[in-house]
Design an enzyme around this catalytic site. Sequence first.
Site, short mmCIF file in Angstrom:
data_model
loop_
_atom_site.label_atom_id
_atom_site.label_comp_id
_atom_site.label_asym_id
_atom_site.label_seq_id
_atom_site.Cartn_x
_atom_site.Cartn_y
_atom_site.Cartn_z
N ILE A 1 -0.39 4.58 7.31
CA ILE A 1 -1.85 4.46 7.33
C ILE A 1 -2.32 3.43 8.34
CG2 ILE A 1 -2.28 5.38 5.02
CD1 ILE A 1 -2.36 2.74 3.84
N SER B 1 -2.35 -2.25 -3.83
CA SER B 1 -1.92 -1.00 -4.43
C SER B 1 -2.33 -1.00 -5.89
CB SER B 1 -0.41 -0.88 -4.33
OG SER B 1 0.05 0.16 -5.16
N TYR C 1 7.55 -5.44 -6.49
CA TYR C 1 6.53 -4.83 -5.62
C TYR C 1 5.15 -4.97 -6.26
CZ TYR C 1 3.87 -1.33 -3.05
OH TYR C 1 2.90 -0.71 -2.30
N LYS D 1 1.79 -7.11 -4.98
CA LYS D 1 0.49 -6.50 -4.75
C LYS D 1 -0.60 -7.16 -5.62
CE LYS D 1 1.54 -3.93 -1.41
NZ LYS D 1 0.80 -4.00 -0.15
#
Length: 318
Positions: A48, A170, A202, A206
Site C-alpha cells: 500500500i 492495524s 505484532y 500496532k
Amino acid sequence: MSCFLICGALFVAAAYVYHEIIVKGKRCTSNVKLHGKTAIVTGSNTGIGKRTAVDLARRGARVIMACRSRERGEAAVSDVKKESGSSNVVFMPLDLSSLKSVRDFAENFLKSEPRLDLLINNAGVYSDGRTEDGFGMMFGVNHLGHFLLTNLLLPPLKESAPSRVINVSSAAHNVGLIDFDCLNKHRTLRLGSTTSDLVKIYAASKLCNVLFTHELHKRLQGTNVTCFSLHPGAINTEFDRNFPLSILIIFGLVRWFFFKTPEQGCQTTLHCALQPGLEPLSGRYFSNCTVRNVYAKARDDATAKKLWELSERMCGLQ
Ligand SMILES: NC(=O)c1ccc[n+]([C@@H]2O[C@H](COP(=O)([O-])OP(=O)(O)OC[C@H]3O[C@@H](n4cnc5c(N)ncnc54)[C@H](OP(=O)(O)O)[C@@H]3O)[C@@H](O)[C@H]2O)c1
Ligand SMILES: *[C@@H]1O[C@H](CO)[C@@H](O)[C@H](O)[C@H]1NC(C)=O
Ligand SMILES: *[C@@H]1O[C@H](CO)[C@@H](O)[C@H](O)[C@H]1NC(C)=O
Ligand SMILES: *[C@@H]1O[C@H](CO)[C@@H](O)[C@H](O)[C@H]1NC(C)=O
C-alpha cells in the site's frame, strides 16, 4: 435443475455485491492537489505504500520514497514515476531497524529538503528477530524507528503547517497488550517465537502506533500539525511473506476474494492525508475512510505517556 441455476446465479450475484461493497470499501474522495508540497512515505517500495506514493505523485506532490533497500527503492521510484506521470519522486535510504539509519535519513532530509507537509509512517513488518540496536524487530520497526523519525521531523512539519502525520496501524491493535516489564528488561514486547507469540507482538506494536498518535496529538496542540492512525483493511500485499506455510495455504484460498488490492488498501491512508476539514479529529483512529472509536486501552493517557517517555529514553532523545 432450474432451482439449482437460480440459486447459483443468486449466490454469484450476492458474492459480487459483497465484494464490490464490503471488500472494496470506501474510497478517498478528496480532489486536493499537492503542487509545491512534499510527502515522505516509509516502506513505499511495495504494497500500500507504493500505491500511496503513486496517488500523491499524481496530485503533484514531491514524493520521498523512504525504503531500506536501494535496489528495490530505486526500481519502485521508476515505477511510480511511470504510473503517476510525475518526475518529482526520489528515493532516500531509510532502514527503520537501525536508529542510526533513521538519524542519517533525517539529517539527509533536513539538509536537502526545504519543507515537509505529509509524513506517512507506513512501513511495517511481521517477523521475528532483533534490530541493529537489539530491540525486538516488530517493536523496533513498527514503533521505535517511526517514533524517532517523527520526532526528528517535527521541526519541518511545524514550519510547513498545516501538515499531517499518518500512522498505518492495524485492527490487530485491538488484541494488543503492552508489557512494560518485558520492554524494560528485554527491549521487546514479548519473549517467544511461536506463531501465537509473533501475532501478539505484532498486535502490541500496532497498539503502540495508536497510543502514540493519541499522545502526539496532545504534544502538537497549537501547532497546526495534526496526526491520525488507521487500519487499512485486509490487503493482498507482500505482508504475509514471513507467515508459516500452513497459514499461507489457508490464506491463499480466501485472500483473492476477501482481500483488497493495494490500490483499494491505500484509500484510508489517502483519506487521512488529504480530506479537508479533518483537523478537529486529530489524534483519532480511522478505518474504511471513517473515524472509529477505540477501546479504552488505546486512548489511555497514562499508558501513552509512559510509552512516549520510555521510547525517548530508548532512542536517546532525552
Ligand atoms: N496487508 C494487510 O492486510 C495489512 C493489514 C493491517 C495493517 N497493515 C499495515 O500496512 C502497512 C503496509 O503494509 P503492506 O501490507 O503494504 O506490507 P508489505 O507489502 O510487506 O510492505 C511493507 C513495507 O515496509 C517496508 N519495511 C519493512 N521493514 C522495514 C525497515 N526495517 N525499514 C524500512 N522499511 C521497512 C518493506 O520494505 P522491504 O520490501 O524492503 O521489506 C515494505 O516496503 C504496515 O504497517 C502493516 O502493518 C497491513
Ligand atoms: C465501508 O463503507 C462502505 C460505505 O459506507 C460500506 O458499504 C461497507 O460495508 C464498509 N466496509 C466495511 C468493511 O466496513
Ligand atoms: C506513529 O507511530 C509512531 C510509533 O508508534 C509514533 O512515534 C508516532 O508519534 C506516531 N505518529 C502518529 C501520527 O501517530
Ligand atoms: C494555525 O492555523 C490558524 C488558521 O489557519 C492560524 O490562524 C494560526 O495562526 C495557526 N497557528 C500556528 C501556530 O501556525
